[in-house]
Design an enzyme around this catalytic site. Structure first.
Site, PDB file in Angstrom:
ATOM      1  N   HIS A 160      49.962  36.289  35.155  1.00  0.00           N
ATOM      2  CA  HIS A 160      50.978  36.964  36.076  1.00  0.00           C
ATOM      3  C   HIS A 160      52.416  36.677  35.210  1.00  0.00           C
ATOM      4  CE1 HIS A 160      48.150  38.352  39.310  1.00  0.00           C
ATOM      5  NE2 HIS A 160      48.038  36.827  39.908  1.00  0.00           N
ATOM      6  N   ASP A 196      40.120  38.090  35.199  1.00  0.00           N
ATOM      7  CA  ASP A 196      40.332  37.434  36.514  1.00  0.00           C
ATOM      8  C   ASP A 196      40.989  37.977  37.417  1.00  0.00           C
ATOM      9  OD1 ASP A 196      42.696  34.975  37.391  1.00  0.00           O
ATOM     10  OD2 ASP A 196      42.757  36.836  38.394  1.00  0.00           O
TER      11      ASP A 196
HETATM   12  C1  SP5 Z   1      46.261  33.538  38.990  1.00  0.00           C
HETATM   13  C2  SP5 Z   1      45.859  33.838  39.883  1.00  0.00           C
HETATM   14  O1  SP5 Z   1      45.008  34.440  40.173  1.00  0.00           O
HETATM   15  N1  SP5 Z   1      47.072  34.411  41.058  1.00  0.00           N
HETATM   16  C3  SP5 Z   1      46.496  34.344  42.573  1.00  0.00           C
HETATM   17  C4  SP5 Z   1      48.146  34.587  42.983  1.00  0.00           C
HETATM   18  C5  SP5 Z   1      47.606  35.299  44.271  1.00  0.00           C
HETATM   19  N2  SP5 Z   1      48.559  34.725  45.245  1.00  0.00           N
HETATM   20  C6  SP5 Z   1      48.989  35.418  46.311  1.00  0.00           C
HETATM   21  C7  SP5 Z   1      47.591  35.915  46.923  1.00  0.00           C
HETATM   22  C8  SP5 Z   1      48.047  36.434  48.379  1.00  0.00           C
HETATM   23  C9  SP5 Z   1      46.396  36.902  48.689  1.00  0.00           C
HETATM   24  N3  SP5 Z   1      46.085  36.557  50.074  1.00  0.00           N
HETATM   25  C10 SP5 Z   1      45.188  35.619  50.894  1.00  0.00           C
HETATM   26  C11 SP5 Z   1      43.954  36.897  51.821  1.00  0.00           C
HETATM   27  C12 SP5 Z   1      43.359  36.002  52.191  1.00  0.00           C
HETATM   28  N4  SP5 Z   1      41.924  35.859  53.161  1.00  0.00           N
HETATM   29 ZN    ZN Z   2      43.163  34.974  40.350  1.00  0.00          ZN
END
Ligand code: SP5
Ligand code: ZN
Length: 348
Positions: A160, A196
């Site tokens: 990211h 990913d």
């Molecule tokens: C490297 C990587 O996998 N980064 C992922 C970053 C995701 N960040 C925030 C995701 C928010 C997701 N919402 C949660 C849902 C739970 N059921």
């Molecule tokens: Zn991820």
């Protein structure tokens, strides 16, 4: 197989994560890397190697110099302004605001160099991120010395992170830095396969206008999932890079039938490109039961993934990315690697 790791990667330790309107324990923890390392040591005795150190020039090949300077000094500046917790971004220059401005104070700067709220800069983020990039570089160096494959246990993850911004738990784009290392060593074409659960917006941005690094990603549709604002199928590259970016978004609920089909398509396109080496951004947050994801891959599916990747018969560097079901991460990664090695053994 060699598996590269650096202990300093465990130092980065964010206190809380803002998620679903709540402060939660961070999903991206040092514990997940420690458990993965133990699983690798058990499955591949003697494979573990300490990551080497590399000059900062390898980071500057991929990231803006002002961003690298910011990452090194940000936490100190935050503390110097009297703050005590982790350095979180809080405001962004959206739409027609002055996004080109780099304010002088740390709160303004951290906003300029980030894109979302769940990722902070903590006391040891810089050292961990740098060692994570060096862990990827060590794997790339192993390939440049002739190895068929290597695994880099990178933490924090990287896909990211853009040329000049952090977010999504990522600070330095480990896979991108490894790809450029191999280019510098003489490889003409590199493919990056990102499996990913999330789209690797940073990797896409870095290579979007280049034809020497083909970025291919199978991920959750950004219409429903992070990072929301990049990763759609109509993003195919720009300028010389037109045709060298491939996004395959899948709906939530995807299991092996649809995932495997998307992966075959991705691998066919990579085969046509005939890269000198393949870098796999290996997130296992596609696993059924991952707390952040909506795909349903099983332990056996991860072995199928490894075997499918091996069928390309390219030098392959696996760079660890996401995966948050901490009791499953090790087994799933080992399954990919065993799938890859088993298939590699069965071909002459
Ligand atoms: C490297 C990587 O996998 N980064 C992922 C970053 C995701 N960040 C925030 C995701 C928010 C997701 N919402 C949660 C849902 C739970 N059921
Ligand atoms: Zn991820």
């Amino acid at each position: 197989m060699k598996a590269f790791f650096a202990r300093e990667q465990l130092l980065h330790d964010q206190s809380v994560e803002f998620n679903r309107g709540e402060l939660t324990a961070p999903y991206e923890s040092g514990k997940r890397a420690e458990m993965l390392f133990s699983a690798l040591e058990a499955a591949f005795p003697g494979a573990a190697r300490d990551a080497a150190e590399f000059p900062v020039s390898h980071l500057l090949d991929i990231h803006d110099a002002d961003y690298i300077g910011f990452l090194q000094s940000a936490f100190g500046e935050w503390i110097a302004e009297g703050r005590t917790g982790d350095a979180f971004p809080m405001v962004w220059p959206v739409h027609d605001m002055r996004g080109e401005k780099i304010p002088n104070t740390i709160v303004g700067k951290i906003s300029h160099y980030s894109f979302e709220i769940s990722t902070a800069i903590t006391k040891h983020s810089w050292i961990s991120a740098r060692r994570s990039a060096e862990t990827a570089l060590s794997g790339a160096q192993e390939l440049s010395r002739g190895a068929n494959m290597a695994f880099s246990l990178c933490r924090p993850p990287g896909h990211h992170a853009g040329r000049g911004y952090f977010g999504g738990y990522c600070y330095l784009n480990n896979a991108g830095i490894a790809a450029q290392y191999l280019r510098n060593e003489g490889a003409l074409r590199i493919a990056i396969l990102d499996v990913d659960y999330h789209h690797g917006n940073g990797t896409q941005q870095i290579f979007y206008d280049r034809d020497d690094v083909f970025y291919v990603s199978v991920h959750a549709d950004p219409d429903t999932d992070f990072p929301y604002f990049l990763g759609y199928a109509d993003e195919t590259g720009a300028g010389k890079g037109e045709g060298f970016n491939l996004n395959i978004p899948l709906s939530r609920g995807a299991a092996w039938p649809s995932y495997g089909e998307a992966l075959s398509h991705a691998l066919n396109r990579i085969g046509d490109y005939a890269p000198d080496a393949l870098i796999v951004s290996l997130g296992v947050d596609t696993s059924a039961g991952d707390p952040l994801s909506g795909f349903l891959l099983t332990r056996d599916d991860f072995a199928r993934m490894g075997a499918a990747i091996a069928a390309l018969q390219r030098q392959t560097l696996f760079v660890f990315e996401g995966g948050y079901a901490i009791n499953d991460v090790g087994g799933n990664v080992v399954s990919v690697l065993n799938g890859f090695l088993g298939a590699a053994h069965s071909t002459p």
